[in-house]
Enzyme design. Structure first.
Site, PDB file in Angstrom:
ATOM      1  N   LYS A  19       0.285  -0.842  -0.032  1.00  0.00           N
ATOM      2  CA  LYS A  19       0.396  -0.192  -0.689  1.00  0.00           C
ATOM      3  C   LYS A  19       0.830   1.417   0.668  1.00  0.00           C
ATOM      4  O   LYS A  19       0.401   1.769  -0.754  1.00  0.00           O
ATOM      5  CB  LYS A  19      -1.038   0.162   1.349  1.00  0.00           C
ATOM      6  N   ARG A  73      -9.804   1.754   8.074  1.00  0.00           N
ATOM      7  CA  ARG A  73      -8.926   0.292   9.075  1.00  0.00           C
ATOM      8  C   ARG A  73     -10.095  -0.345   8.852  1.00  0.00           C
ATOM      9  O   ARG A  73     -10.153  -1.849   9.816  1.00  0.00           O
ATOM     10  CB  ARG A  73      -8.247   0.712  10.087  1.00  0.00           C
ATOM     11  N   ARG A 115      11.288  -6.457   4.644  1.00  0.00           N
ATOM     12  CA  ARG A 115      10.919  -4.231   4.839  1.00  0.00           C
ATOM     13  C   ARG A 115      11.569  -4.460   5.183  1.00  0.00           C
ATOM     14  O   ARG A 115      12.630  -4.635   6.644  1.00  0.00           O
ATOM     15  CB  ARG A 115       9.518  -4.491   4.893  1.00  0.00           C
ATOM     16  N   ARG A 160      11.327  -1.858  10.763  1.00  0.00           N
ATOM     17  CA  ARG A 160      10.796  -1.517  11.694  1.00  0.00           C
ATOM     18  C   ARG A 160      10.128  -2.344  12.829  1.00  0.00           C
ATOM     19  O   ARG A 160      10.184  -3.136  12.769  1.00  0.00           O
ATOM     20  CB  ARG A 160       8.588  -1.184  11.162  1.00  0.00           C
ATOM     21  N   ARG A 164      -0.623  -8.942  13.209  1.00  0.00           N
ATOM     22  CA  ARG A 164      -1.861  -7.769  12.700  1.00  0.00           C
ATOM     23  C   ARG A 164      -2.545  -8.354  11.167  1.00  0.00           C
ATOM     24  O   ARG A 164      -3.859  -8.059  11.063  1.00  0.00           O
ATOM     25  CB  ARG A 164      -0.342  -6.686  11.743  1.00  0.00           C
TER      26      ARG A 164
HETATM   27  P1  ADP Z   1       0.769  -2.026   7.988  1.00  0.00           P
HETATM   28  O1  ADP Z   1      -0.822  -1.545   6.864  1.00  0.00           O
HETATM   29  O2  ADP Z   1       1.800  -2.804   7.052  1.00  0.00           O
HETATM   30  O3  ADP Z   1       0.367  -2.988   9.014  1.00  0.00           O
HETATM   31  P2  ADP Z   1       0.941   0.952   9.023  1.00  0.00           P
HETATM   32  O4  ADP Z   1       1.892   1.345   8.943  1.00  0.00           O
HETATM   33  O5  ADP Z   1      -0.125   1.723   8.000  1.00  0.00           O
HETATM   34  O6  ADP Z   1       0.888  -0.479   8.598  1.00  0.00           O
HETATM   35  O7  ADP Z   1       0.065   0.707  10.337  1.00  0.00           O
HETATM   36  C1  ADP Z   1       1.316   0.521  11.687  1.00  0.00           C
HETATM   37  C2  ADP Z   1       0.327   0.154  13.239  1.00  0.00           C
HETATM   38  O8  ADP Z   1      -0.226   1.670  12.812  1.00  0.00           O
HETATM   39  C3  ADP Z   1      -1.305  -0.470  12.729  1.00  0.00           C
HETATM   40  O9  ADP Z   1      -0.659  -1.845  12.979  1.00  0.00           O
HETATM   41  C4  ADP Z   1      -2.500   0.135  13.594  1.00  0.00           C
HETATM   42  O10 ADP Z   1      -1.823  -0.084  15.613  1.00  0.00           O
HETATM   43  C5  ADP Z   1      -1.433   1.142  13.193  1.00  0.00           C
HETATM   44  N1  ADP Z   1      -2.875   2.681  12.790  1.00  0.00           N
HETATM   45  C6  ADP Z   1      -2.310   2.209  10.821  1.00  0.00           C
HETATM   46  N2  ADP Z   1      -3.398   3.190  10.840  1.00  0.00           N
HETATM   47  C7  ADP Z   1      -4.467   2.891  11.346  1.00  0.00           C
HETATM   48  C8  ADP Z   1      -6.257   2.618  11.678  1.00  0.00           C
HETATM   49  N3  ADP Z   1      -6.639   3.454  10.817  1.00  0.00           N
HETATM   50  N4  ADP Z   1      -6.751   2.257  12.519  1.00  0.00           N
HETATM   51  C9  ADP Z   1      -6.328   2.514  13.925  1.00  0.00           C
HETATM   52  N5  ADP Z   1      -4.621   1.913  14.349  1.00  0.00           N
HETATM   53  C10 ADP Z   1      -4.289   1.971  13.012  1.00  0.00           C
END
Ligand code: ADP
Ligand code: ZN
Length: 220
Positions: free
Chosen positions: A13, A88, A127, A162, A173
């Site tokens: 993404k 999400r 990654r 990360r 996740r």
């Molecule tokens: P990835 O898509 O690789 O899991 P992100 O950087 O999008 O990584 O998200 C990392 C973390 O940030 C998620 O596991 C969650 O804890 C938090 N997070 C990100 N976006 C949201 C959201 N829209 N609502 C709740 N938590 C979020």
């Protein structure tokens, strides 16, 4: 134009979002990046956010929505935005609809990147990320290594893994994704704005012509 990136963690993404941002000339906004940088700055709340992230769980809706609402009211995104990682949950999607309605716009397309779980796990543990907030380039030890090991091609910063890109957190996740965020696929399908891209281990998202497909889809 409003583009939403859907898909499990590790499907690309961020990479696709950045590419579309360049092609369409509108900002790429990643909720994960916003929460990670917020969690570095703000005392107690930051610890709470960090805890959710480290455990592979979603930050509570109310907090996530507030932070994103502020971001979406900034002036740079008024002509368009590529949203990566938000919404999400269905509740977040409904709130997002309200935020956009006030701004007299709506989501134009939800791009869903799909990849089998086994490949996701492998991709994420390999990654590497550039921590420079101005850059944030994303690499993969297997199929997109940096030219010089451990150093960002674009800005020369030392790459990091990360903290949540370890196998235990990735599994959590993915579970969170299947239990909660995956429901958004049907949500946007029902609105007739879903566009799914099927990936496999060899797919190179940067050469797939996703931007052209989106243009055709939107008739622009
Ligand atoms: P990835 O898509 O690789 O899991 P992100 O950087 O999008 O990584 O998200 C990392 C973390 O940030 C998620 O596991 C969650 O804890 C938090 N997070 C990100 N976006 C949201 C959201 N829209 N609502 C709740 N938590 C979020
Ligand atoms: Zn960099």
């Amino acid at each position: 134009m409003v583009i939403i990136m859907l898909g499990a963690p590790g499907t690309g993404k961020g990479t696709v979002g950045k590419m579309l941002s360049e092609k369409f000339g509108i900002p790429h906004v990643s909720s994960g990046e916003i929460f990670r940088s917020y969690s570095k700055k703000h005392g107690t709340v930051s610890k709470i956010i960090q805890n959710y992230i480290d455990n592979g769980q979603l930050v509570p809706d109310e907090l996530a929505i507030n932070l994103m609402k502020n971001r979406l009211n900034e002036s740079d995104v008024k002509n368009g935005v590529i949203l990566d990682g938000f919404p999400r949950t269905i509740f977040q999607a409904e709130k997002l609809h309200e935020i956009f309605k006030k701004q007299e716009r709506k989501v134009n397309i939800a791009v869903n990147l799909s990849l089998p779980d086994e490949e996701i796990i492998d991709r994420i543990v390999k990654r590497r990320t550039c921590p420079n907030p101005e850059c944030r380039a994303i690499y993969n030890l297997d199929f997109k290594p940096s030219k010089k090991e451990g150093i960002c091609d674009l800005c020369g910063t030392k790459l990091i893994q990360r903290a949540d890109d370890n196998i235990e957190t990735v599994k959590q996740r993915l579970e969170t994704y299947h239990q909660t965020s995956e429901k958004l696929i049907d949500y946007y399908k029902n609105q007739d704005i879903l566009y799914t891209v099927k990936l496999n281990s060899k797919s190179d998202v940067t050469t797939m012509g996703i931007a052209e497909e989106i243009k055709r889809y939107l008739g622009i």
